[in-house]
Design a protein around this motif. Structure first.
Motif, PDB file in Angstrom:
ATOM      1  N   SER A  50     -45.150  19.093 -10.147  1.00 20.90           N
ATOM      2  CA  SER A  50     -43.741  18.504 -10.085  1.00 20.90           C
ATOM      3  C   SER A  50     -44.358  17.374 -10.476  1.00 20.90           C
ATOM      4  O   SER A  50     -45.162  15.894 -10.021  1.00 20.90           O
ATOM      5  CB  SER A  50     -43.103  19.226  -8.976  1.00 20.90           C
ATOM      6  N   ASP A  51     -43.311  16.027 -10.817  1.00 21.90           N
ATOM      7  CA  ASP A  51     -43.545  14.806 -11.035  1.00 21.90           C
ATOM      8  C   ASP A  51     -43.629  14.044  -9.436  1.00 21.90           C
ATOM      9  O   ASP A  51     -44.029  12.864  -9.297  1.00 21.90           O
ATOM     10  CB  ASP A  51     -42.462  13.965 -11.246  1.00 21.90           C
ATOM     11  N   VAL A  52     -42.784  15.174  -8.753  1.00 19.92           N
ATOM     12  CA  VAL A  52     -43.426  13.899  -7.146  1.00 19.92           C
ATOM     13  C   VAL A  52     -44.359  14.018  -6.526  1.00 19.92           C
ATOM     14  O   VAL A  52     -44.862  13.148  -5.910  1.00 19.92           O
ATOM     15  CB  VAL A  52     -41.812  14.863  -6.336  1.00 19.92           C
TER      16      VAL A  52
ATOM     17  N   GLN B  55     -43.594   6.670 -12.809  1.00 21.23           N
ATOM     18  CA  GLN B  55     -42.335   6.160 -12.106  1.00 21.23           C
ATOM     19  C   GLN B  55     -41.468   5.713 -12.835  1.00 21.23           C
ATOM     20  O   GLN B  55     -40.678   6.655 -12.945  1.00 21.23           O
ATOM     21  CB  GLN B  55     -42.832   5.123 -10.756  1.00 21.23           C
ATOM     22  N   GLN B  56     -41.354   5.272 -14.087  1.00 16.41           N
ATOM     23  CA  GLN B  56     -40.747   4.595 -14.712  1.00 16.41           C
ATOM     24  C   GLN B  56     -39.891   5.921 -16.066  1.00 16.41           C
ATOM     25  O   GLN B  56     -39.119   6.122 -15.817  1.00 16.41           O
ATOM     26  CB  GLN B  56     -41.177   3.667 -16.213  1.00 16.41           C
ATOM     27  N   VAL B  57     -41.393   7.050 -16.345  1.00 17.02           N
ATOM     28  CA  VAL B  57     -40.277   7.743 -16.545  1.00 17.02           C
ATOM     29  C   VAL B  57     -40.339   8.854 -15.820  1.00 17.02           C
ATOM     30  O   VAL B  57     -38.581   9.632 -15.898  1.00 17.02           O
ATOM     31  CB  VAL B  57     -41.507   8.967 -17.112  1.00 17.02           C
ATOM     32  N   VAL B  58     -39.953   9.065 -14.669  1.00 18.13           N
ATOM     33  CA  VAL B  58     -39.385  10.079 -13.379  1.00 18.13           C
ATOM     34  C   VAL B  58     -37.615   8.918 -13.022  1.00 18.13           C
ATOM     35  O   VAL B  58     -36.632  10.140 -13.264  1.00 18.13           O
ATOM     36  CB  VAL B  58     -40.204  10.346 -12.339  1.00 18.13           C
ATOM     37  N   THR B  59     -37.944   7.849 -13.310  1.00 10.33           N
ATOM     38  CA  THR B  59     -36.916   7.425 -12.971  1.00 10.33           C
ATOM     39  C   THR B  59     -35.665   6.897 -14.196  1.00 10.33           C
ATOM     40  O   THR B  59     -34.261   7.788 -14.085  1.00 10.33           O
ATOM     41  CB  THR B  59     -36.815   5.802 -12.743  1.00 10.33           C
TER      42      THR B  59
ATOM     43  N   VAL C 263     -31.206   9.993 -17.301  1.00 14.66           N
ATOM     44  CA  VAL C 263     -30.680  10.336 -18.095  1.00 14.66           C
ATOM     45  C   VAL C 263     -30.055  11.964 -17.419  1.00 14.66           C
ATOM     46  O   VAL C 263     -28.674  11.926 -17.704  1.00 14.66           O
ATOM     47  CB  VAL C 263     -31.327  10.790 -19.229  1.00 14.66           C
ATOM     48  N   GLN C 264     -30.236  12.470 -16.284  1.00 12.50           N
ATOM     49  CA  GLN C 264     -30.073  13.354 -16.031  1.00 12.50           C
ATOM     50  C   GLN C 264     -28.242  13.357 -15.225  1.00 12.50           C
ATOM     51  O   GLN C 264     -27.366  13.650 -15.349  1.00 12.50           O
ATOM     52  CB  GLN C 264     -30.839  13.693 -14.161  1.00 12.50           C
ATOM     53  N   GLU C 265     -28.425  11.864 -14.222  1.00 10.94           N
ATOM     54  CA  GLU C 265     -27.337  11.162 -13.787  1.00 10.94           C
ATOM     55  C   GLU C 265     -26.583  11.724 -15.006  1.00 10.94           C
ATOM     56  O   GLU C 265     -24.955  11.679 -15.033  1.00 10.94           O
ATOM     57  CB  GLU C 265     -27.062  10.096 -13.404  1.00 10.94           C
ATOM     58  N   ARG C 266     -26.637  10.750 -16.024  1.00 11.89           N
ATOM     59  CA  ARG C 266     -24.777  10.008 -17.418  1.00 11.89           C
ATOM     60  C   ARG C 266     -24.942  11.396 -17.528  1.00 11.89           C
ATOM     61  O   ARG C 266     -23.730  11.915 -17.771  1.00 11.89           O
ATOM     62  CB  ARG C 266     -26.294   9.622 -18.062  1.00 11.89           C
ATOM     63  N   LYS C 267     -25.665  12.870 -17.794  1.00 13.36           N
ATOM     64  CA  LYS C 267     -25.578  14.415 -17.792  1.00 13.36           C
ATOM     65  C   LYS C 267     -24.661  14.449 -16.814  1.00 13.36           C
ATOM     66  O   LYS C 267     -23.135  15.425 -18.047  1.00 13.36           O
ATOM     67  CB  LYS C 267     -26.716  14.985 -18.488  1.00 13.36           C
TER      68      LYS C 267
END
Length: 144
Positions: A2-4, A116-120, A125-129
């Motif tokens: 995972s990204d985390v 970190q930039q990619v994850v952010t 994007v997820q929040e906008r969706k």
């Protein structure tokens, strides 16, 4: 992975590279201090050799003693000069290792920053969706 977890692992690697870099910097500083001691010792040995005065104006036994003293001091200075040269070569090797460690740390730091930039960005994007979905639901309900 995972990204985390990836970000956590990269952060750990960056921290390890930082500690390695600090260790190499400390070692390099200690080597520089040693080189400076060699240089000061060489200055003192040169001062001892020149301050003993001319040996030609002394009686024969004293002249021989003074000559032997100067010879021993100059031999010791030559030995120290050789040691200093070898130490400076070792310092150059250590400096290259320090530079390589710095580059590795910088590269890992840049990889971490990009990840970190990619994850952010993905979070945004997820929040906008989610917001768009909520807005769509709200609009559909207001149409009924």
């Amino acid at each position: 992975m995972s990204d985390v977890n990836l970000i956590r692992n990269l952060s750990t690697l960056v921290a390890l590279r930082n500690s390695e870099l600090e260790k190499l910097q400390t070692a390099q500083a200690a080597k520089e201090a040693t080189a400076e001691r060699y240089r000061k010792t060489l200055e003192r040995l040169h001062g001892l050799a020149t301050s003993s005065g001319p040996s030609g104006s002394l009686p024969l036994a004293l002249a021989a003693n003074c000559g032997a003293y100067k010879q021993a001091v100059l031999a010791m200075a030559d030995s120290h000069r050789l040691d200093l040269t070898m130490h400076e070569a070792d310092m150059a090797v250590s400096q290259r290792a320090l530079n390589a460690a710095y580059v590795k740390r910088e590269v890992l730091g840049q990889v971490l920053d990009r990840k970190q930039q990619v994850v952010t960005s993905a979070k945004h994007v997820q929040e906008r969706k989610v917001h768009d979905d909520l807005a769509t639901q709200l609009w559909l309900r207001s149409q009924k």
